[in-house]
Design a protein around this motif. Structure first.
Motif, PDB file in Angstrom:
ATOM      1  N   UNK A   1     -11.650   1.499   8.229  1.00  0.00           N
ATOM      2  CA  UNK A   1     -12.641   1.138   9.242  1.00  0.00           C
ATOM      3  C   UNK A   1     -13.934   1.913   9.041  1.00  0.00           C
ATOM      4  N   UNK A   2     -13.809   3.204   8.679  1.00  0.00           N
ATOM      5  CA  UNK A   2     -14.992   4.040   8.463  1.00  0.00           C
ATOM      6  C   UNK A   2     -15.776   3.599   7.231  1.00  0.00           C
ATOM      7  N   UNK A   3     -15.184   2.751   6.431  1.00  0.00           N
ATOM      8  CA  UNK A   3     -15.853   2.177   5.256  1.00  0.00           C
ATOM      9  C   UNK A   3     -16.206   0.711   5.498  1.00  0.00           C
ATOM     10  N   UNK A   4     -16.305   0.367   6.798  1.00  0.00           N
ATOM     11  CA  UNK A   4     -16.730  -0.976   7.228  1.00  0.00           C
ATOM     12  C   UNK A   4     -15.821  -2.077   6.694  1.00  0.00           C
ATOM     13  N   UNK A   5     -14.539  -1.770   6.531  1.00  0.00           N
ATOM     14  CA  UNK A   5     -13.563  -2.746   6.042  1.00  0.00           C
ATOM     15  C   UNK A   5     -14.061  -3.419   4.758  1.00  0.00           C
ATOM     16  N   UNK A   6     -14.566  -2.589   3.858  1.00  0.00           N
ATOM     17  CA  UNK A   6     -15.085  -3.097   2.589  1.00  0.00           C
ATOM     18  C   UNK A   6     -13.959  -3.700   1.758  1.00  0.00           C
ATOM     19  N   UNK A   7     -14.307  -4.655   0.896  1.00  0.00           N
ATOM     20  CA  UNK A   7     -13.333  -5.266  -0.002  1.00  0.00           C
ATOM     21  C   UNK A   7     -13.153  -4.360  -1.217  1.00  0.00           C
ATOM     22  N   UNK A   8     -12.166  -3.476  -1.129  1.00  0.00           N
ATOM     23  CA  UNK A   8     -11.940  -2.464  -2.152  1.00  0.00           C
ATOM     24  C   UNK A   8     -11.031  -2.944  -3.275  1.00  0.00           C
TER      25      UNK A   8
ATOM     26  N   UNK B   1       0.821  -1.204   0.000  1.00  0.00           N
ATOM     27  CA  UNK B   1       0.000   0.000   0.000  1.00  0.00           C
ATOM     28  C   UNK B   1       0.862   1.265   0.000  1.00  0.00           C
ATOM     29  N   UNK B   2       2.106   1.150   0.464  1.00  0.00           N
ATOM     30  CA  UNK B   2       2.978   2.319   0.558  1.00  0.00           C
ATOM     31  C   UNK B   2       2.559   3.257   1.672  1.00  0.00           C
ATOM     32  N   UNK B   3       2.085   2.696   2.775  1.00  0.00           N
ATOM     33  CA  UNK B   3       1.601   3.516   3.892  1.00  0.00           C
ATOM     34  C   UNK B   3       2.733   3.862   4.849  1.00  0.00           C
ATOM     35  N   UNK B   4       2.819   5.130   5.207  1.00  0.00           N
ATOM     36  CA  UNK B   4       3.685   5.554   6.295  1.00  0.00           C
ATOM     37  C   UNK B   4       2.917   5.609   7.607  1.00  0.00           C
ATOM     38  N   UNK B   5       1.591   5.731   7.517  1.00  0.00           N
ATOM     39  CA  UNK B   5       0.744   5.852   8.705  1.00  0.00           C
ATOM     40  C   UNK B   5      -0.347   4.788   8.668  1.00  0.00           C
ATOM     41  N   UNK B   6      -0.063   3.649   9.282  1.00  0.00           N
ATOM     42  CA  UNK B   6      -1.040   2.565   9.311  1.00  0.00           C
ATOM     43  C   UNK B   6      -2.274   2.945  10.115  1.00  0.00           C
ATOM     44  N   UNK B   7      -2.090   3.783  11.128  1.00  0.00           N
ATOM     45  CA  UNK B   7      -3.248   4.208  11.921  1.00  0.00           C
ATOM     46  C   UNK B   7      -4.234   4.992  11.060  1.00  0.00           C
ATOM     47  N   UNK B   8      -3.732   5.915  10.259  1.00  0.00           N
ATOM     48  CA  UNK B   8      -4.610   6.698   9.380  1.00  0.00           C
ATOM     49  C   UNK B   8      -5.298   5.813   8.343  1.00  0.00           C
ATOM     50  N   UNK B   9      -4.518   4.944   7.716  1.00  0.00           N
ATOM     51  CA  UNK B   9      -5.073   4.104   6.673  1.00  0.00           C
ATOM     52  C   UNK B   9      -6.127   3.150   7.192  1.00  0.00           C
ATOM     53  N   UNK B  10      -5.858   2.508   8.330  1.00  0.00           N
ATOM     54  CA  UNK B  10      -6.828   1.573   8.883  1.00  0.00           C
ATOM     55  C   UNK B  10      -8.060   2.289   9.408  1.00  0.00           C
ATOM     56  N   UNK B  11      -7.885   3.495   9.934  1.00  0.00           N
ATOM     57  CA  UNK B  11      -9.046   4.264  10.384  1.00  0.00           C
ATOM     58  C   UNK B  11      -9.921   4.652   9.190  1.00  0.00           C
ATOM     59  N   UNK B  12      -9.290   5.051   8.101  1.00  0.00           N
ATOM     60  CA  UNK B  12     -10.027   5.382   6.869  1.00  0.00           C
ATOM     61  C   UNK B  12     -10.799   4.171   6.376  1.00  0.00           C
TER      62      UNK B  12
END
Length: 235
Positions: free
Chosen positions: A48-55, A35-46
């Motif tokens: 989570x707010x989408x109900x952990x949809x299969x994107x 994913x190239x994430x530097x902030x896993x907290x931000x990404x997972x929170x984003x």
């Protein structure tokens, strides 16, 4: 094969700790280098707010493994405790203006986070899985000597078949160690494309196989696979 979920009811042992470490490091490394994430907290929170949809296929995999195992919330909760400056460490050499602001959570989520942090394996100090700073998940971006391991022969990687007309290239690394670092170094030498278009680089690591098709974000400066929207969610 994916690591099995650790049995959190078992008494502590070295083998149990190693199982936990493999299980959570696998997720951490996936979020960092795919994913190239530097902030896993931000990404997972984003997410989570989408109900952990299969994107995409990757979020489907995470949902099928860690979310189904009911361990994803605990990992997210731990991510919220990491100093943002430390969180960007694995990718900081290449990240452009990484976000170091603390994550803001609503009261309900804060309560859920505190509940998750009160359960194993997140109760053994500030960094019970030794994931802070990405050292265990950092083999793709740093050498074994940096991680305190024995010195080894340098890994090698190179770009092949770069075609500006098709905007495609192939990157092959001989080992897992340092493959992301080499992708960043080799990718920096690719010529600029007209109309601000991006190169698409198929990445192969001989010890793993096909890792994904990567692009370099003009917003973050980082190489990532998948949709840019998902990349930006964790930066």
């Amino acid at each position: 094969m994916m690591p099995a979920a650790p049995d959190e009811r078992a008494n502590w042992s070295e083998s149990q700790h190693n199982q936990r470490l493999a299980y959570y490091t696998c997720l951490q490394s996936f979020l960092t280098y795919s994913f190239g994430w530097t902030r896993h907290d931000k990404g997972l929170d984003w997410w989570r707010k989408r109900d952990f949809a299969e994107l995409d296929d990757r979020t489907a995999l995470i949902r099928a493994v860690w979310h189904t195992d009911d361990t994803l919330m605990g990992f997210f909760a731990w991510c919220t405790t990491v100093d943002p400056a430390l969180a960007v460490r694995p990718l900081k050499r290449w990240a452009r203006d990484p976000d170091r602001r603390p994550l803001s959570l609503d009261k309900e989520t804060e309560t859920a986070v505190m509940r998750a942090l009160s359960r194993p394996p997140w109760t053994g100090g500030s960094d019970p899985m030794h994931l802070g700073g990405g050292d265990h998940g950092g083999a793709a971006s740093v050498s074994s000597a940096y991680l305190g391991g024995a010195a080894t022969e340098p890994s090698h990687g190179r770009l092949l078949g770069a075609d500006p007309e098709l905007r495609q290239a192939v990157f092959v690394a001989d080992r897992v160690e340092g493959w992301y670092e080499m992708l960043c170094e080799e990718g920096a030498d690719l010529p600029e494309l007209p109309q601000s278009r991006n190169w698409r680089v198929d990445v192969y690591v001989r010890e793993i196989g096909f890792v994904g098709t990567y692009r370099r974000s003009r917003a973050t400066g980082l190489w990532f696979a998948g949709r840019h929207e998902l990349h930006m969610a964790g930066n």
